[in-house]
Design an enzyme around this catalytic site. Sequence first.
Site, PDB file in Angstrom:
ATOM      1  N   ASP A  61      44.509  33.295  37.546  1.00 19.28           N
ATOM      2  CA  ASP A  61      44.440  32.684  38.990  1.00 19.28           C
ATOM      3  C   ASP A  61      44.795  31.277  39.147  1.00 19.28           C
ATOM      4  O   ASP A  61      43.793  30.455  38.769  1.00 19.28           O
ATOM      5  CB  ASP A  61      44.602  32.990  40.121  1.00 19.28           C
ATOM      6  N   ASP A  62      45.840  30.417  38.748  1.00 14.71           N
ATOM      7  CA  ASP A  62      46.495  28.835  38.769  1.00 14.71           C
ATOM      8  C   ASP A  62      45.993  28.096  37.775  1.00 14.71           C
ATOM      9  O   ASP A  62      45.624  27.441  36.797  1.00 14.71           O
ATOM     10  CB  ASP A  62      45.400  28.349  39.892  1.00 14.71           C
ATOM     11  N   CYS A 106      51.554  31.355  43.903  1.00 15.87           N
ATOM     12  CA  CYS A 106      50.859  33.536  43.801  1.00 15.87           C
ATOM     13  C   CYS A 106      51.564  34.142  43.275  1.00 15.87           C
ATOM     14  O   CYS A 106      51.738  35.244  43.181  1.00 15.87           O
ATOM     15  CB  CYS A 106      49.387  33.277  44.312  1.00 15.87           C
ATOM     16  N   HIS A 190      47.490  40.003  47.129  1.00 17.12           N
ATOM     17  CA  HIS A 190      48.356  39.606  48.260  1.00 17.12           C
ATOM     18  C   HIS A 190      50.102  39.554  48.817  1.00 17.12           C
ATOM     19  O   HIS A 190      50.953  39.168  48.834  1.00 17.12           O
ATOM     20  CB  HIS A 190      48.909  37.716  46.764  1.00 17.12           C
ATOM     21  N   ASP A 372      48.960  33.279  36.715  1.00 17.49           N
ATOM     22  CA  ASP A 372      50.812  33.864  38.472  1.00 17.49           C
ATOM     23  C   ASP A 372      51.223  32.511  37.947  1.00 17.49           C
ATOM     24  O   ASP A 372      52.366  32.721  38.324  1.00 17.49           O
ATOM     25  CB  ASP A 372      49.463  33.690  39.114  1.00 17.49           C
TER      26      ASP A 372
END
Length: 598
Positions: A61-62, A106, A190, A372
Amino acid sequence: MGLTPWKRTGGLHSVNGYIKTNHGLDEMTMIRMWLGGFVIAGLASVACAERHPNIIVIMADDLGWTDVSTGRTNLGNGSDFYETPNIDRLAREGLAFTACRMQPNCAPTRAALLSGQYAARSGNGVYNVASLNRGSRKASKNPANRPEYSHAASRLIPPSQVQDVPSSTITVAEALKDNGYVTAHFGKYHVGGHSPGTLPEDQGFDHNFAGCAVGHQKSCFPKETESGWSFRSRVGRPELDPYAQPYSAEYLRENGLPKSLESTPKHITDAMGDALLDFIRTHRRGPNRERPFYAQFHTYAVHGPHMPRADLKAHYKGKKPGKRHSTVNYAGFVQGLDQTVGRLIRYLKDPNGDGDPSDSIAEKTIVLFTSDNGGSHGTSNVPLRRNKGTFYGGGLRVPLIAWQPGVVPAGKVSDTLIHAVDFYPTLVDLAGGKRPDPRQHHLDGESFVSVLRGEAQSRPRTRPICYYFPGYMDNRAWPLAVTIQEIDQQRYKFLYSYETGFAELYNLSRDIGETKNLLAEEYLAEHKSLANRMIRRLNAWLVRDDPTWNPARMTDKSNGKLVPVGVPEITDSHECLRERKQTSITPSHVLPNAEHTQ
């Protein structure tokens, strides 16, 4: 003497060979047949691994394009501060991709991966995290350096959007189940849980470890409750709670972690690794062990809040800052993720940990490692432009590595242009190739399985990569249409602002940082024809007679009419010649330290 025939059990092929006496044959004939049988069995086993491998997709993530220390995934722009030795080894032993793009934040990427569709398709619909109306509620205090679209100043009214992949969508998990796979999701999801029937267990996953509507962890460490340690209040679900107990001496010894961590709360990245390995062990002993598995392993790392383990934080506090990166907490978070990747690979190579690889399942398992979206606060994406949430390179470009010993080419680098929507058809092709009926579920992506199997080092795209964004995202994004196309062995990127009419064209093959707009006045005459060629292909993507293609429409405040999604071609007097402040580049490549920016 001979081999038993192939036996089909569940979703996997396997060979159960044994030798029996075969009287009347001379010794050399028996040896030749014996050796030949094992060669055939070996080749068949490799073919089986190619057709029905276990599949593990690790999505960080990120994690930015330059946030790994290897240079293989980023054209030599690896970090000289963050340490990722296990990811580096994965790239050396596998196939590294340098040109993978995702969506700018995301949820849209996860929706694209899950559906295999762009946001404008009826089976997706997720354009942005939370809402398309995320412009500032007041004008920026420093508009020259950080231009933002306020609600009052913007010209267009954005439409509403869904936050979940619709329950009617045939997800990649459902497609893989149809190919005989056992499916499991781990961590951040998410794009489900905001509406009924959209959680992982509703969308084709047999097992769900914490996947829900929550977009990031509230803390990286569990909370001690009356019933024990729990991650539920941190991530919204309890499935990681069995792995939330503080570090024991045995755990530290088994995983090579320092004794100083004994009895301290366990980090969520380590707990996720525990859950994944526990799932694989249980699957290999269970009633479905002959079936391959798909593990969608979506980590919370390295989304804020950046909270590394104490030992990793101490390590980076004592380290000299790098040329590009220097943030201690972020660096420790990245290395914790890397260590979990290392644990997984070690297990696949030697499941019982006795040093004898004869029980290895590495050859039967393909691992894809990616992120992502581009890097966010706390890191730098230089030489790429800007960061997460933008449609420039720093927001879209991510690392990608594929690894499967004996199948995926080792030590190679590919410049194949890949987008998030390409994963769905690729995974299904890996799993056996049984895709959904296109009349029921259209796939927008292109499979890159031929590159993974070494049949081609690069695969030219038959269709361009395109983006349509009908909304506002503080100072990072405004209503845009974007396309990346391969023309005359060069890669070009075109961006058009519905808000201002301003257009940009970059040659990514020569200008990775998107610094030279080829539609500026001094370059326009030479590049206008090229830009219009790209616009025509972009419009063919944007405007189509297809009941499943439903791009969300913006409304013009001045007249109340819907804004056409098509992009006008460039003329000598086009609005693109007059750059607006709203589209100027932010001087800093790093967002302020807003810990929960999404």
